[in-house]
Design an enzyme around this catalytic site. Structure first.
Site, PDB file in Angstrom:
ATOM      1  CE  LYS A   9      -2.388   1.435   3.757  1.00  0.00           C
ATOM      2  NZ  LYS A   9      -3.422   1.611   4.714  1.00  0.00           N
ATOM      3  CB  SER A  25      -1.399   2.787 -16.771  1.00  0.00           C
ATOM      4  OG  SER A  25      -0.491   4.011 -17.172  1.00  0.00           O
ATOM      5  CE1 TYR A  58      -0.322  -0.405 -17.933  1.00  0.00           C
ATOM      6  CE2 TYR A  58      -2.864  -0.324 -18.088  1.00  0.00           C
ATOM      7  CZ  TYR A  58      -1.583   0.024 -18.701  1.00  0.00           C
ATOM      8  OH  TYR A  58      -1.577   0.511 -19.884  1.00  0.00           O
TER       9      TYR A  58
END
Length: 118
Positions: A9, A25, A58
């Site tokens: 995270k 992205s 992504y």
């Protein structure tokens, strides 16, 4: 049995760019990727603390040391520059390993400087 768990995270990282005309992205400074253990092309969830937006995309590598967090393509409509984000990746682990699993959490200050890695 496998269970999905938090793997990494980036917490309260600040958006430096929102670019509708860029390939979709999220661009992340290579130093931040290394700190969290993120890989190029890895699937991530992005949570915007400012407005509650959540989306999946992504990772693409941004220049090392640039402090870049750039949301690109259609997702750029969901964030503003200077929004605080949480970027999360997950892993599948054996349920028996879940009690001892430790995700890597990278905490940021308001200038996208890493404060702490937990």
């Amino acid at each position: 049995m496998q269970i999905e768990m938090l793997r990494t995270k980036l917490h309260r990282v600040t958006t430096t760019r929102a670019d509708l005309n860029y390939e979709g992205s999220i661009s992340i400074d290579r130093d931040f990727m290394d700190a969290a253990g993120l890989f190029a092309n890895e699937k991530v969830d992005v949570l915007d603390i400012n407005n509650g937006a959540r989306f999946t995309t992504y990772v693409i590598e941004a220049e090392r040391g640039s402090k870049t967090i750039g949301v690109n393509g259609a997702a750029a409509r969901l964030v503003q520059t200077d929004d605080k984000l949480i970027v999360i990746s997950y892993c599948s682990i054996d349920i028996n390993d879940a009690p001892t699993h430790k995700p890597k959490v990278v905490l940021f200050d308001d200038d996208n400087v890493i404060k702490e890695i937990i």
